[in-house]
Design an enzyme around this catalytic site. Sequence first.
Site, PDB file in Angstrom:
ATOM      1  N   ASP A  78      -5.920  -2.816  -4.729  1.00 13.16           N
ATOM      2  CA  ASP A  78      -7.322  -2.862  -4.339  1.00 13.16           C
ATOM      3  C   ASP A  78      -7.526  -1.687  -3.380  1.00 13.16           C
ATOM      4  O   ASP A  78      -7.262  -1.805  -2.182  1.00 13.16           O
ATOM      5  CB  ASP A  78      -7.646  -4.192  -3.650  1.00 13.16           C
ATOM      6  CG  ASP A  78      -9.083  -4.253  -3.157  1.00 13.16           C
ATOM      7  OD1 ASP A  78      -9.977  -3.761  -3.867  1.00 13.16           O
ATOM      8  OD2 ASP A  78      -9.309  -4.797  -2.054  1.00 13.16           O
ATOM      9  N   HIS A 132      -7.859  -8.028   1.119  1.00  7.86           N
ATOM     10  CA  HIS A 132      -7.531  -6.890   0.252  1.00  7.86           C
ATOM     11  C   HIS A 132      -6.289  -7.187  -0.598  1.00  7.86           C
ATOM     12  O   HIS A 132      -6.252  -6.860  -1.782  1.00  7.86           O
ATOM     13  CB  HIS A 132      -7.313  -5.629   1.090  1.00  7.86           C
ATOM     14  CG  HIS A 132      -8.472  -5.319   1.975  1.00  7.86           C
ATOM     15  ND1 HIS A 132      -9.662  -4.794   1.508  1.00  7.86           N
ATOM     16  CD2 HIS A 132      -8.650  -5.487   3.310  1.00  7.86           C
ATOM     17  CE1 HIS A 132     -10.507  -4.647   2.509  1.00  7.86           C
ATOM     18  NE2 HIS A 132      -9.916  -5.057   3.613  1.00  7.86           N
ATOM     19  N   GLU A 148      -8.142  -1.906  -9.298  1.00  8.29           N
ATOM     20  CA  GLU A 148      -9.573  -2.149  -9.431  1.00  8.29           C
ATOM     21  C   GLU A 148     -10.261  -0.796  -9.437  1.00  8.29           C
ATOM     22  O   GLU A 148     -10.009   0.047  -8.579  1.00  8.29           O
ATOM     23  CB  GLU A 148     -10.070  -3.008  -8.269  1.00  8.29           C
ATOM     24  CG  GLU A 148     -11.487  -3.472  -8.456  1.00  8.29           C
ATOM     25  CD  GLU A 148     -11.891  -4.511  -7.448  1.00  8.29           C
ATOM     26  OE1 GLU A 148     -11.772  -5.704  -7.765  1.00  8.29           O
ATOM     27  OE2 GLU A 148     -12.313  -4.121  -6.342  1.00  8.29           O
TER      28      GLU A 148
END
Length: 177
Positions: A12, A144, A72
């Site tokens: 992330d 996160h 992501e």
Amino acid sequence: MAKDGLLLLGLDPGLQATGWGVIEAQGTRLRHVSDGTIRSKRGEDTSARLLEISNKLQEVFERFRPSEIAMESSFFHLDANAALKLGKVCGVCMITAGKAGIPIREYAPNLVKSSVVGYGHADKQQVRHMVARLLAGVAGDSEHASDALAVAICHAQHRPLERAKQAARAAASAAAR
């Protein structure tokens, strides 16, 4: 590090905090291995922060030796400056993975949320809750890290279809020769 399954690393990306999470996938069974958050120092030059993220990612890659990485993808930001910073971090993640020789795949945030929660517009609490359910109580080092674990879970769910598509393309290409 994986005994029987495949180690997958989820990322992330973020300039202030880049979450990472490692899972072992064996068929449809998933097991949490580790997770964490790379925090860069505010106030430092952006290039120094990006280098710090790259170096710490490299340490994670060397420690766990994942077979594949999922990240992501960056998404639309109202703030162009934030989008630019995120794009730089995504680039660093890709280059660091490329240098390590580890394939990396990107997933849209809505696909990650849909894969983990069943709803593409789920909030962070819903994602964290489902990550904890899917990985036997693991909530992640931070939000996160939890998001990174969600990306790894999404990849574990989608990689068999991706492999089948690649095989079909290869077969079609070979038949066309």
